[in-house]
Write a protein that holds these residues in place. Structure first.
Motif, mmCIF file in Angstrom:
data_model
loop_
_atom_site.group_PDB
_atom_site.id
_atom_site.type_symbol
_atom_site.label_atom_id
_atom_site.label_comp_id
_atom_site.label_asym_id
_atom_site.label_seq_id
_atom_site.Cartn_x
_atom_site.Cartn_y
_atom_site.Cartn_z
ATOM 1 N N ALA A 129 0.832 -1.213 0.000
ATOM 2 C CA ALA A 129 0.000 0.000 0.000
ATOM 3 C C ALA A 129 0.862 1.257 0.000
ATOM 4 O O ALA A 129 0.599 2.208 -0.746
ATOM 5 N N LEU A 130 1.905 1.267 0.821
ATOM 6 C CA LEU A 130 2.814 2.411 0.848
ATOM 7 C C LEU A 130 3.504 2.593 -0.502
ATOM 8 O O LEU A 130 3.784 3.717 -0.923
ATOM 9 N N GLY A 131 3.772 1.471 -1.169
ATOM 10 C CA GLY A 131 4.468 1.514 -2.458
ATOM 11 C C GLY A 131 3.598 1.916 -3.623
ATOM 12 O O GLY A 131 4.069 1.932 -4.760
ATOM 13 N N GLY A 132 2.330 2.228 -3.364
ATOM 14 C CA GLY A 132 1.477 2.747 -4.428
ATOM 15 C C GLY A 132 0.438 1.796 -4.957
ATOM 16 O O GLY A 132 -0.279 2.127 -5.910
ATOM 17 N N CYS A 133 0.309 0.592 -4.372
ATOM 18 C CA CYS A 133 -0.726 -0.334 -4.818
ATOM 19 C C CYS A 133 -2.105 0.189 -4.417
ATOM 20 O O CYS A 133 -2.315 0.538 -3.250
ATOM 21 N N ALA A 134 -3.014 0.244 -5.379
ATOM 22 C CA ALA A 134 -4.403 0.572 -5.069
ATOM 23 C C ALA A 134 -5.076 -0.702 -4.576
ATOM 24 O O ALA A 134 -5.047 -1.724 -5.262
ATOM 25 N N LYS A 159 -3.345 -0.976 -9.956
ATOM 26 C CA LYS A 159 -2.219 -0.050 -9.818
ATOM 27 C C LYS A 159 -1.200 -0.627 -8.861
ATOM 28 O O LYS A 159 -1.550 -1.287 -7.880
ATOM 29 N N GLY A 160 0.055 -0.336 -9.124
ATOM 30 C CA GLY A 160 1.124 -0.792 -8.254
ATOM 31 C C GLY A 160 2.384 -1.080 -9.047
ATOM 32 O O GLY A 160 2.340 -1.245 -10.257
#
Length: 346
Positions: free
Chosen positions: A278-283, A288-289
């Protein structure tokens, strides 16, 4: 004349696409522009703890941090794939614990054969992953519920077969010693395994049609199905990959501790993997991720945990910080996507 939308059209604009050429923007594409704040946060954490304790930025301590995040990093990498597909795997920590026990018990029962122990653990992990995927797809069970049940069930199985205590002793075996203490080109073997796994998954997601289809499924599963993508096959494969890599993490846990651990060492790994993704940008809704963003988040969490430990701060605060970071990551995602607040008017 009807035009069929290509699955790649469902990819968000900030996601890497298969076959995208390299260049000056290659690193930015791998990390994701939305994760530049993570780079800033990592630099800030390193600067803060490096000022408080100069040994924090020493090569020896960097290796300690890298080794410490290897197991959670492996789980975060495959958690990223599952989340991009629109799923979630809360059972990865329990899978690692069961694989750890399996590797040690098979090693002991086969006359100290490390390869049979490792092979059995990986086979168990793949089977568990397949089972998770089948339950979710054909049982029509929500991924969160299915893997939450797996979290409890696989932990219970590990405790049953091990009588709730550590099993086996592998520290005298050269293969397990190499996995836990060996080095290649100056880097610990465990770190190399994380690097190679992350590189392989990144290449899969970025440069292949498989990766394009994975993003398409998470971004819009209806459009992906109409485009001819076999959703069931991809989702089951994603969970099988998750189980296999979770088993690899369990083998490393056995090598690091010297015995099979049914719970100790694997408990809480599921939260760490989800937080890093989640912190790494995964929706969390899927689509996304990036592996680059996830690895940045793993490094940030590892540096923060190590820095707090070096400063003698109570370990319980590390759990508080981890939970706070997960909530913050989700809030940022919701704001970025302009999601309506629950219970409030648009």
């Amino acid at each position: 004349m009807t035009t069929t939308t290509s699955p790649s059209a469902q990819l968000p604009k900030d996601q890497p696409r298969p076959g995208r050429p390299g260049g000056p923007r290659g690193l930015l594409a791998a990390i994701g522009g939305q994760n530049l704040s993570l780079v800033g946060a990592l630099i800030a954490v390193v600067a803060l703890f490096g000022t408080l304790n100069p040994n924090f930025v020493s090569w020896d301590n960097i290796q300690v941090i890298a080794e410490a995040v290897t197991i959670s990093g492996l789980l975060a990498v495959v958690q990223t794939v599952v989340i991009i597909c629109g799923g979630l795997d809360i059972s990865v920590g329990s899978q690692a614990g069961l694989a750890s026990v399996t590797s040690a018990m098979v090693f002991t029962s086969t006359g100290a054969d490390p390869y049979l122990g490792i092979g059995a653990a990986l086979a168990i992990g793949a089977a568990i992953g397949l089972f998770n995927g089948i339950v979710i797809i054909y049982g029509r069970v929500n991924p969160t519920i299915a893997t939450l049940a797996g979290l409890a069930a696989y932990k219970g199985v590990a405790q049953l077969v091990s009588d709730g205590r550590a099993q086996g002793y592998v520290l005298g075996d050269p293969v397990f010693v190499f996995l836990s203490r060996g080095k290649i080109a100056g880097l610990p073997t465990m770190v190399w395994l994380l690097i190679l796994t992350a590189a392989a998954v990144h290449a899969l997601l970025t440069y292949t049609d498989i990766g394009r289809n994975i993003y398409a499924i998470g971004g819009n599963d209806t459009a992906a199905r109409l485009a001819g993508i076999n959703l069931n096959k991809y989702l089951i494969s994603a969970y099988a990959l998750s189980g296999t890599v979770a088993a690899l993490a369990g083998v490393l846990l056995t090598a690091r501790t010297g015995s099979g651990q049914p719970v100790s060492g694997s408990e809480g790994l599921e939260l760490q993997s989800i937080t890093a993704a989640a912190l790494g940008g995964c929706a969390l809704k899927g689509g996304k991720g990036s592996i680059g963003g996830t690895l940045l988040a793993v490094a940030l969490l590892g540096a923060l945990q190590n820095g707090l430990t070096v400063q003698g701060i109570n370990a319980f605060w590390q759990n508080v910080a981890q939970g706070a970071l997960l909530v913050a990551a989700v809030i940022i995602q919701q704001r970025r996507n302009r999601e309506r607040a629950v219970g409030l008017p648009a």
